[in-house]
Write a protein that holds these residues in place. Structure first.
Motif, PDB file in Angstrom:
ATOM      1  N   CYS A  25      43.268  45.513  31.525  1.00  0.00           N
ATOM      2  CA  CYS A  25      41.991  46.186  31.773  1.00  0.00           C
ATOM      3  C   CYS A  25      42.177  47.548  32.435  1.00  0.00           C
ATOM      4  N   LYS A  26      41.199  48.404  32.198  1.00  0.00           N
ATOM      5  CA  LYS A  26      41.074  49.656  32.933  1.00  0.00           C
ATOM      6  C   LYS A  26      39.866  49.529  33.847  1.00  0.00           C
ATOM      7  N   ALA A  27      39.880  50.240  34.963  1.00  0.00           N
ATOM      8  CA  ALA A  27      38.744  50.220  35.885  1.00  0.00           C
ATOM      9  C   ALA A  27      37.798  51.354  35.531  1.00  0.00           C
ATOM     10  N   LYS A  28      36.504  51.084  35.553  1.00  0.00           N
ATOM     11  CA  LYS A  28      35.512  52.102  35.227  1.00  0.00           C
ATOM     12  C   LYS A  28      35.519  53.216  36.264  1.00  0.00           C
ATOM     13  N   GLY A  29      35.075  54.387  35.853  1.00  0.00           N
ATOM     14  CA  GLY A  29      35.096  55.567  36.717  1.00  0.00           C
ATOM     15  C   GLY A  29      34.281  55.433  37.979  1.00  0.00           C
ATOM     16  N   ILE A  30      33.315  54.503  37.998  1.00  0.00           N
ATOM     17  CA  ILE A  30      32.458  54.343  39.165  1.00  0.00           C
ATOM     18  C   ILE A  30      33.262  53.977  40.409  1.00  0.00           C
ATOM     19  N   PHE A  31      34.394  53.294  40.214  1.00  0.00           N
ATOM     20  CA  PHE A  31      35.223  52.920  41.364  1.00  0.00           C
ATOM     21  C   PHE A  31      35.836  54.152  42.018  1.00  0.00           C
ATOM     22  N   ARG A  32      36.217  55.140  41.198  1.00  0.00           N
ATOM     23  CA  ARG A  32      36.778  56.378  41.741  1.00  0.00           C
ATOM     24  C   ARG A  32      35.711  57.135  42.530  1.00  0.00           C
ATOM     25  N   LYS A  33      34.488  57.147  41.996  1.00  0.00           N
ATOM     26  CA  LYS A  33      33.393  57.840  42.687  1.00  0.00           C
ATOM     27  C   LYS A  33      33.102  57.194  44.029  1.00  0.00           C
ATOM     28  N   GLU A  34      33.193  55.875  44.076  1.00  0.00           N
ATOM     29  CA  GLU A  34      32.916  55.150  45.314  1.00  0.00           C
ATOM     30  C   GLU A  34      34.165  55.011  46.187  1.00  0.00           C
ATOM     31  N   ARG A  35      35.268  55.601  45.713  1.00  0.00           N
ATOM     32  CA  ARG A  35      36.551  55.549  46.427  1.00  0.00           C
ATOM     33  C   ARG A  35      36.969  54.106  46.733  1.00  0.00           C
ATOM     34  N   LYS A  37      39.358  51.180  45.192  1.00  0.00           N
ATOM     35  CA  LYS A  37      40.400  50.890  44.212  1.00  0.00           C
ATOM     36  C   LYS A  37      40.577  49.387  44.072  1.00  0.00           C
ATOM     37  N   PRO A  38      40.585  48.873  42.822  1.00  0.00           N
ATOM     38  CA  PRO A  38      40.873  47.442  42.637  1.00  0.00           C
ATOM     39  C   PRO A  38      42.263  47.104  43.175  1.00  0.00           C
ATOM     40  N   LEU A  39      42.392  45.922  43.781  1.00  0.00           N
ATOM     41  CA  LEU A  39      43.663  45.487  44.351  1.00  0.00           C
ATOM     42  C   LEU A  39      44.131  44.202  43.690  1.00  0.00           C
ATOM     43  N   VAL A  40      45.439  44.000  43.693  1.00  0.00           N
ATOM     44  CA  VAL A  40      45.980  42.707  43.279  1.00  0.00           C
ATOM     45  C   VAL A  40      45.363  41.646  44.184  1.00  0.00           C
ATOM     46  N   GLY A  41      44.870  40.569  43.580  1.00  0.00           N
ATOM     47  CA  GLY A  41      44.196  39.522  44.336  1.00  0.00           C
ATOM     48  C   GLY A  41      42.683  39.603  44.244  1.00  0.00           C
ATOM     49  N   ASP A  42      42.161  40.741  43.791  1.00  0.00           N
ATOM     50  CA  ASP A  42      40.711  40.885  43.648  1.00  0.00           C
ATOM     51  C   ASP A  42      40.166  39.953  42.569  1.00  0.00           C
ATOM     52  N   ASN A  43      39.021  39.354  42.852  1.00  0.00           N
ATOM     53  CA  ASN A  43      38.263  38.638  41.828  1.00  0.00           C
ATOM     54  C   ASN A  43      37.289  39.650  41.228  1.00  0.00           C
ATOM     55  N   VAL A  44      37.323  39.779  39.909  1.00  0.00           N
ATOM     56  CA  VAL A  44      36.557  40.841  39.257  1.00  0.00           C
ATOM     57  C   VAL A  44      35.732  40.313  38.081  1.00  0.00           C
ATOM     58  N   LEU A  45      34.711  41.082  37.729  1.00  0.00           N
ATOM     59  CA  LEU A  45      33.951  40.856  36.499  1.00  0.00           C
ATOM     60  C   LEU A  45      34.361  41.956  35.535  1.00  0.00           C
ATOM     61  N   PHE A  46      34.606  41.587  34.280  1.00  0.00           N
ATOM     62  CA  PHE A  46      35.022  42.595  33.306  1.00  0.00           C
ATOM     63  C   PHE A  46      34.431  42.292  31.930  1.00  0.00           C
ATOM     64  N   ASP A  47      34.311  43.355  31.144  1.00  0.00           N
ATOM     65  CA  ASP A  47      33.843  43.234  29.759  1.00  0.00           C
ATOM     66  C   ASP A  47      35.049  43.188  28.838  1.00  0.00           C
ATOM     67  N   ILE A  58      37.089  46.634  33.685  1.00  0.00           N
ATOM     68  CA  ILE A  58      36.570  46.050  34.925  1.00  0.00           C
ATOM     69  C   ILE A  58      35.319  46.808  35.336  1.00  0.00           C
ATOM     70  N   ASN A  59      34.224  46.070  35.565  1.00  0.00           N
ATOM     71  CA  ASN A  59      32.990  46.744  35.969  1.00  0.00           C
ATOM     72  C   ASN A  59      32.473  46.326  37.339  1.00  0.00           C
ATOM     73  N   ASP A  60      33.101  45.315  37.970  1.00  0.00           N
ATOM     74  CA  ASP A  60      32.644  44.929  39.302  1.00  0.00           C
ATOM     75  C   ASP A  60      33.758  44.188  40.051  1.00  0.00           C
ATOM     76  N   ILE A  61      33.873  44.488  41.337  1.00  0.00           N
ATOM     77  CA  ILE A  61      34.807  43.779  42.217  1.00  0.00           C
ATOM     78  C   ILE A  61      33.985  42.865  43.117  1.00  0.00           C
ATOM     79  N   LEU A  62      34.269  41.575  43.069  1.00  0.00           N
ATOM     80  CA  LEU A  62      33.531  40.613  43.881  1.00  0.00           C
ATOM     81  C   LEU A  62      33.940  40.750  45.352  1.00  0.00           C
ATOM     82  N   PRO A  63      33.075  40.357  46.289  1.00  0.00           N
ATOM     83  CA  PRO A  63      33.370  40.517  47.726  1.00  0.00           C
ATOM     84  C   PRO A  63      34.722  39.921  48.112  1.00  0.00           C
ATOM     85  N   ARG A  64      35.456  40.647  48.951  1.00  0.00           N
ATOM     86  CA  ARG A  64      36.781  40.219  49.395  1.00  0.00           C
ATOM     87  C   ARG A  64      36.683  39.418  50.694  1.00  0.00           C
ATOM     88  N   THR A  65      37.548  38.413  50.821  1.00  0.00           N
ATOM     89  CA  THR A  65      37.641  37.697  52.095  1.00  0.00           C
ATOM     90  C   THR A  65      38.494  38.493  53.078  1.00  0.00           C
TER      91      THR A  65
END
Length: 292
Positions: A25-35, A37-47, A58-65
């Motif tokens: 997957c590639k991460a959408k540009g919105i993550f760069r705008k919001e500064r 960055k997806p991390l290893v271990g992240d639970n994500v939603l993707f198309d 990847i279009n969303d990163i779920l809340p991190r513990t």
């Protein structure tokens, strides 16, 4: 779809979905705008943009513990610190440093001593005496036998565990032992792009069971110098806790003060001499750092 990032290389994120496999997957540009960055271990939603080639966005990163800075990973539940009983002999000072480093990151620690098949009962008992009163889970294992592997796997189930320890202690052998069936085809990542083959090692999650991951990461394989006030160090020795409230001085450092309950417990054999000796060495090390 929802999945977990198991590896990230040069802007590509490899997302594992149980029963479906790994998606590049590639991460959408919105993550760069919001500064962010997806991390290893992240639970994500993707198309999914191509199911045959297993590609997505990847279009969303779920809340991190939680999220760690070094290494940059997320949602780690605990740490497995592996040393060998013999060949090489354990460096207890180094082990205590690892334990402190993990505690600083807020991670519960499991201590695993490997190579029990080539060690004596006396050597194991000596180690048990040192770490039995620390409150950490203590496991003796062997890559050649089932000794300890069943108990260890139970402690890892349902959690994401970071692995730490020096080279030569059998970390890879233990990981292979506790995963009877490798669900993740980690080699497929290198097959898709060559970036992963000949570059610096990256943090990577390895599935050992459903929703149970081991983190093989270079950041936890080498010792990082921890930074703290020397007075804080005693808080990273759990076996001191029950005694230090009885010290004469509230801010007792358990080094030179009179009527120190921790030193009394040491003399009575309730606290390991090895652990206390390491504490003094580390205390003086922090003291010297403050001078310079």
């Amino acid at each position: 779809m929802q999945g977990k990032i198991i590896k990230g290389i040069a802007g590509f994120y490899y997302v594992h979905v149980f029963d479906y496999g790994i998606y590049e997957c590639k991460a959408k540009g919105i993550f760069r705008k919001e500064r962010m960055k997806p991390l290893v271990g992240d639970n994500v939603l993707f198309d999914v943009i191509n199911e045959d080639d297993k590609k997505g966005n990847i279009n969303d990163i779920l809340p991190r513990t939680n999220s760690l800075i070094r290494p940059a990973v997320a949602n780690i539940d605990q740490a497995l610190v592996i040393f060998s009983i013999v060949k090489p002999d354990p460096n207890f000072n180094l082990l205590d440093r690892f334990l402190i480093m993990m505690e600083q990151q807020g991670l519960y620690c499991i201590i695993c001593f490997n190579k029990s098949d080539i060690s004596s009962k006396g050597e194991k008992e000596e180690i048990r005496q040192i770490y039995d009163k620390t409150g950490y889970s203590l496991i003796f294992s062997s890559a050649m036998e089932t000794d300890g592997s069943i108990e260890l796997k139970k402690l890892l189930l349902g959690k994401t565990t970071a692995v730490a320890g020096p080279s030569g202690v059998g970390k890879s052998s233990i990981i292979n032992k506790i995963q009877p069936k490798v669900h993740m085809e980690t080699g497929s990542i290198s097959e898709k792009i060559d970036r992963g083959k000949h570059t610096t090692r990256h943090s990577e999650l390895i599935e050992i069971d459903h929703n149970s991951y081991i983190m093989d990461t270079p950041g936890f394989s080498s010792l990082q110098v921890f930074s703290m006030q020397k007075e804080e160090l005693k808080n990273y020795y759990p076996e001191f806790t029950k005694y230090q409230e009885h010290c004469r001085f509230q801010e007792c450092t358990h080094t030179h003060e009179p009527n120190c309950a921790v030193k009394e417990a040491l003399e009575q054999g309730k606290i390991s001499k090895v652990r206390y000796h390491n504490y003094i060495l580390l205390y003086n090390e922090q003291k010297e750092k403050r001078r310079y």
